[in-house]
Enzyme design. Structure first.
Site, PDB file in Angstrom:
ATOM      1  CD  GLU A 121      -4.773  -7.886   1.898  1.00 50.67           C
ATOM      2  OE1 GLU A 121      -5.663  -7.210   2.463  1.00 50.67           O
ATOM      3  OE2 GLU A 121      -3.571  -7.568   1.938  1.00 50.67           O
ATOM      4  CD  GLU A 172      -2.799  -1.290   2.430  1.00 50.33           C
ATOM      5  OE1 GLU A 172      -2.644  -0.474   3.349  1.00 50.33           O
ATOM      6  OE2 GLU A 172      -3.688  -2.161   2.430  1.00 50.33           O
TER       7      GLU A 172
HETATM    8  C1  GLA Z   1      -4.983  -4.396   4.317  1.00 48.88           C
HETATM    9  C2  GLA Z   1      -3.727  -5.170   4.721  1.00 48.88           C
HETATM   10  C3  GLA Z   1      -4.076  -6.437   5.422  1.00 48.88           C
HETATM   11  C4  GLA Z   1      -5.171  -6.251   6.434  1.00 48.88           C
HETATM   12  C5  GLA Z   1      -6.353  -5.634   5.782  1.00 48.88           C
HETATM   13  C6  GLA Z   1      -7.483  -5.501   6.771  1.00 48.88           C
HETATM   14  O1  GLA Z   1      -5.572  -4.849   3.200  1.00 48.88           O
HETATM   15  O2  GLA Z   1      -2.897  -5.462   3.637  1.00 48.88           O
HETATM   16  O3  GLA Z   1      -2.936  -6.910   6.078  1.00 48.88           O
HETATM   17  O4  GLA Z   1      -4.722  -5.442   7.492  1.00 48.88           O
HETATM   18  O5  GLA Z   1      -5.988  -4.379   5.297  1.00 48.88           O
HETATM   19  O6  GLA Z   1      -7.641  -6.613   7.563  1.00 48.88           O
END
Ligand code: GLA
Length: 337
Positions: A245, A138
């Site tokens: 994710e 990020e």
């Molecule tokens: C982001 C992070 C993850 C996690 C999510 C929320 O996407 O990359 O590690 O913290 O937020 O759970």
């Protein structure tokens, strides 16, 4: 416990064998409560929080590996791969990292030296057990003209903290696949920023091998066309792609409703339709997409119960609260028959 799990149904990871791995994010609790589901359907694991900086090195040179070790051992015991998450991020990183021991302003060299030492220690410990690392998480900004997000990393070390992180990781484990991971990865404006960041890293011969598309999606957003375009664009850089994710919220981001006791029929159907479309797309691009990880495993536990609305129960997965397949599961399996 094992005998109570319905082992007559197709195994998700087997259905996608030879195309991509099927992963789940886990924590110390869910590897116990979701054990049978995890070992039956998944062949890759990510630690939800246990490998983040604050968890591994809460104080300088004080490493706490116990929980991460346990998750890696669990994966090994069950023949699952592990995605490492994450080495350099603006969140969940302790303040000491950005403070100079003498109290004066932190300098670039000290920060980079600490980053190097953290990466070497962590990556070395799990060398050979982790097939891919989210090296930088990020770092791209959501809005405005700026490509990179404002952060202490950027303020103190300047923009090449990103390249350094990849170089240090590659030196520590030359066999691991190294990823840049981000959310809103399919939103056109941000997609182009991620594209240009990764392109410039490649041009500088930085050892980056892939882009992680987090895939925190919902019933409407992003559109299928935007996801396809993101996949196309990133793949054109020669990058390997991982969905890192994945969850499909039954609420729009702005929806503030709490108190729903179960997803409505419309939600369940629409979610199944979305999941089927996503997996159809992943299959179509399986030459580039080599791993698909859900940010959890079943609806009994999801970070979305408290985000972005605290206490708003969500049901973002393809397995329900009792770990039984939802319609989405069967619609995905249908694609493989
Ligand atoms: C982001 C992070 C993850 C996690 C999510 C929320 O996407 O990359 O590690 O913290 O937020 O759970």
């Amino acid at each position: 416990m094992t005998s109570s799990y319905n082992n007559q149904i197709p195994k998700l990871y087997e259905a996608f064998n030879g195309q991509f791995l099927i992963g789940a994010a886990v924590n110390a609790k869910t590897v116990v409560t979701q054990r049978d589901l995890l070992t039956y359907h998944f062949n890759s694991l990510t630690a939800e929080n246990e490998m983040k900086f604050e968890r591994l090195q809460p104080e300088e040179e004080l490493y706490t590996f116990e929980e991460a070790d346990r998750l890696v051992a669990f994966a090994k015991e069950h023949d699952m791969g592990v995605r490492g998450h994450t080495l350099v991020w603006h969140n969940q990183t302790p303040d000491w990292m950005f403070e100079h021991p003498s109290g004066r302003a932190m300098d670039r060299n000290t920060l980079l030296a600490r980053m190097k030492s953290h990466i070497e220690t962590v990556v070395n410990r799990y060398k050979g057990m982790i097939y891919a690392w989210d090296v930088v998480n990020e770092a791209v900004s959501d809005s405005g003209e700026q490509v990179l997000r404002q952060s202490k990393w950027l303020d103190i070390a300047g923009e090449d903290f990103i390249a350094r992180a990849f170089e240090y990781t590659h030196a520590a484990d030359p066999n691991a696949m190294l990823f840049y991971n981000d959310y809103n990865e399919s939103v056109p404006e941000k997609r182009e920023k991620i594209y240009s960041l990764v392109k410039s890293l490649k041009e500088k011969d930085v050892p980056i091998h892939g882009i992680g598309l987090q895939g925190h999606w919902n019933l409407e957003h992003p559109t299928l066309d935007d996801i396809r375009e993101a996949i196309e664009r990133y793949a054109r850089l020669g990058m390997m792609l991982h969905i890192t994710e994945l969850d499909v919220s039954v609420f729009n981001f702005e929806d503030k409703r709490t108190g729903l006791l179960a997803p409505t029929e419309v939600m369940v159907e629409r979610q199944a339709e979305r999941y089927q479309q996503f997996f159809e797309l992943f299959k179509e691009y399986s030459e580039h997409i080599t791993s698909v990880t859900f940010w959890g495993a079943a609806d009994d536990y999801t970070w979305l119960d408290n985000f972005p609305v605290y206490g708003r129960k969500n049901w973002p997965f393809i397995f329900d609260q009792q770990h039984q397949p939802k319609q989405a599961f069967w619609d995905i399996i249908d694609l493989t028959r």
